[in-house]
Structures are given as C-alpha cells and as structure tokens.
Write an enzyme that holds these catalytic residues in place. Structure first.
Site, PDB file in Angstrom:
ATOM      1  N   HIS A   1      -4.616   1.097   7.401  1.00  0.00           N
ATOM      2  CA  HIS A   1      -3.060   2.159   7.437  1.00  0.00           C
ATOM      3  C   HIS A   1      -3.152   3.081   6.436  1.00  0.00           C
ATOM      4  O   HIS A   1      -3.015   4.081   6.900  1.00  0.00           O
ATOM      5  CB  HIS A   1      -1.797   1.141   7.360  1.00  0.00           C
ATOM      6  N   GLU A   2      -3.845   2.917   5.164  1.00  0.00           N
ATOM      7  CA  GLU A   2      -3.007   4.136   4.427  1.00  0.00           C
ATOM      8  C   GLU A   2      -3.581   5.050   4.913  1.00  0.00           C
ATOM      9  O   GLU A   2      -3.730   6.369   4.370  1.00  0.00           O
ATOM     10  CB  GLU A   2      -3.146   3.768   2.783  1.00  0.00           C
TER      11      GLU A   2
ATOM     12  N   HIS B   1      -2.885   7.284   7.258  1.00  0.00           N
ATOM     13  CA  HIS B   1      -1.933   8.672   6.668  1.00  0.00           C
ATOM     14  C   HIS B   1      -2.578  10.140   6.044  1.00  0.00           C
ATOM     15  O   HIS B   1      -1.290  10.986   5.723  1.00  0.00           O
ATOM     16  CB  HIS B   1      -1.240   7.598   4.906  1.00  0.00           C
TER      17      HIS B   1
ATOM     18  N   CYS C   1       5.927  -0.060   7.675  1.00  0.00           N
ATOM     19  CA  CYS C   1       5.268   1.161   6.780  1.00  0.00           C
ATOM     20  C   CYS C   1       6.480   1.421   5.467  1.00  0.00           C
ATOM     21  O   CYS C   1       7.981   1.402   6.284  1.00  0.00           O
ATOM     22  CB  CYS C   1       5.563   2.468   7.183  1.00  0.00           C
ATOM     23  N   LEU C   2       6.477   1.987   4.109  1.00  0.00           N
ATOM     24  CA  LEU C   2       7.523   2.039   3.455  1.00  0.00           C
ATOM     25  C   LEU C   2       8.327   3.549   3.737  1.00  0.00           C
ATOM     26  O   LEU C   2       9.474   3.782   3.410  1.00  0.00           O
ATOM     27  CB  LEU C   2       7.243   2.041   2.593  1.00  0.00           C
TER      28      LEU C   2
ATOM     29  N   GLY D   1       1.050  -1.227  -0.092  1.00  0.00           N
ATOM     30  CA  GLY D   1      -0.022  -0.200   0.415  1.00  0.00           C
ATOM     31  C   GLY D   1       0.591   1.189  -0.045  1.00  0.00           C
ATOM     32  O   GLY D   1       2.121   1.127   0.243  1.00  0.00           O
TER      33      GLY D   1
ATOM     34  N   GLN E   1       2.566   9.983   1.057  1.00  0.00           N
ATOM     35  CA  GLN E   1       4.129   9.450   1.057  1.00  0.00           C
ATOM     36  C   GLN E   1       4.943   9.798  -0.151  1.00  0.00           C
ATOM     37  O   GLN E   1       6.117   9.477   0.380  1.00  0.00           O
ATOM     38  CB  GLN E   1       4.253   7.560   1.337  1.00  0.00           C
TER      39      GLN E   1
HETATM   40 NI    NI Z   1       2.666   3.368   5.931  1.00  0.00          NI
END
Ligand code: NI
Length: 204
Positions: free
Chosen positions: A148-149, A152, A106-107, A46, A51
C-alpha cells in the site's frame, strides 16, 4: 519532532510519482522521525512521504505482530513491541502468485474502506536510515502495508485497485464489536467528501 499535516485525496501531491532519495542524511532522518510521529498519532500502520506533502521515495510502516489483517487508518491496540520500519527507495523484488482480499484504509482517505486484492507475501529491498541496504520478507498485514505504501510512491491509491462494490464508510458504532459498521458508498460520493474536507482545511 513534529506531527505533520496529512494530505487528503484530491491533493495533487498524492498523484505525483515520488523522486528517488539521493542521500540518506540528517534532513531525511528528521523527516522520517516526523513521519513516524505523525503515523503513530493518527494512528495508522503506515505512511508514505507524499502523504505529508513530500514527494520522495520514503515510507514508514509499523504493524503490531499479532495483526494479520486490517487497515492503515485503524491501528487499534498499539503494540509497543512492534518494530517501526523506515524504508528509503523501497522496491518490491518478489511477490507471491497467491493473493489475499482484505479491507484496506488510508490516512489520506479517512473513514473510507474497501476490499483490495494483493499478493499475500512480498520481498522488499530498500535502504535504512543509516543508508544500509535491507531486505524484508513480509506476509500478512505487514506485506499489505508495504504494498500500500509503495503504491503511494507511484501516485497510486487503494481506490484505484479496490473492488468498488465494497467501498464503504466506517461509521463509529459502539454496538458493533469492531467499533464501527460499514455504510456502503460510491467512488464519486467518496471523492466529493474528500474534496469538501480539503476545502474546509484551506485558510480563508
Ligand atoms: Ni495510504
């Protein structure tokens, strides 16, 4: 299409409240195509627009069907059959009282993981890339990735919600069947590492 630079924890854009998308147009579709490419290349399951430094309410999610649990930063076996969801102005309209506790990543916080408790199932309403309204009922890892997304988009990171006693680095380890072992850490140590990572990336 192009792979975009992923912003790391400490970047102010990750803490901003993202703006609602006013119009689904070619510019937005181009952005989402780049986001999908960036997510697949990372690889991750995701990615939210903040991000990649764009403060708009847009996310993409791609969860292999057979994955029930895992984290954003470890897509592992990429399943070519998995649908890619590109969702504009997503909103959670329903979530179960029942929750699940799963390790998340998380990226924007590379290698970090911790247990996060979230509702097990959610219903998300959003718009697709044609501007049509879509309703998505999700369970398992898809439900987790969506929550989660969407977090953000409000400037919320998993470290804000996690059980801090479970914070750990995923250290590559061939002798472990997961391919890594966990090395316990603290929030402060993690934030300092991401700050150093960000400084290394800045042009001299
Ligand atoms: Ni994330």
């Amino acid at each position: 299409m192009a792979v975009m630079k992923i912003r790391y924890c400490g970047d102010p854009v990750l803490r901003k409240k993202a703006k609602k998308v006013k119009q689904v147009d070619d510019d937005l579709r181009a952005l989402m195509a780049d986001m999908v490419e960036t997510m697949l290349e990372a690889p991750g399951v995701g990615l939210a627009a903040p991000q990649v430094g764009v403060s708009l309410r847009a996310i993409c999610v791609r969860v292999p069907e057979d994955r029930e649990a895992g984290d954003e930063g470890d897509a592992g076996d990429q399943d070519d059959e998995a649908p890619t969801w590109c969702l504009i102005n997503p909103v959670i309209i329903k979530s179960t009282k029942e929750t699940a506790e799963v390790y998340e990543g998380c990226l924007s916080l590379p290698s970090l993981t911790a247990v996060v408790e979230r509702p097990s199932e959610v219903v998300v309403q959003a718009y697709d890339l044609e501007g049509r309204e879509v309703t998505l009922e999700a369970a398992g890892l898809l439900a987790r990735a969506l929550q989660h997304e969407i977090d953000h988009l409000r400037g919320v990171l998993f470290i804000d919600r996690c059980d801090r006693d479970t914070l750990a680095w995923m250290v590559p380890d061939e002798s472990d069947e997961r391919g890594y072992h966990l090395d316990s850490t603290t929030l402060q140590e993690a934030l300092e590492r991401f700050e150093r990572l960000r400084q290394q990336e800045e042009p001299q």
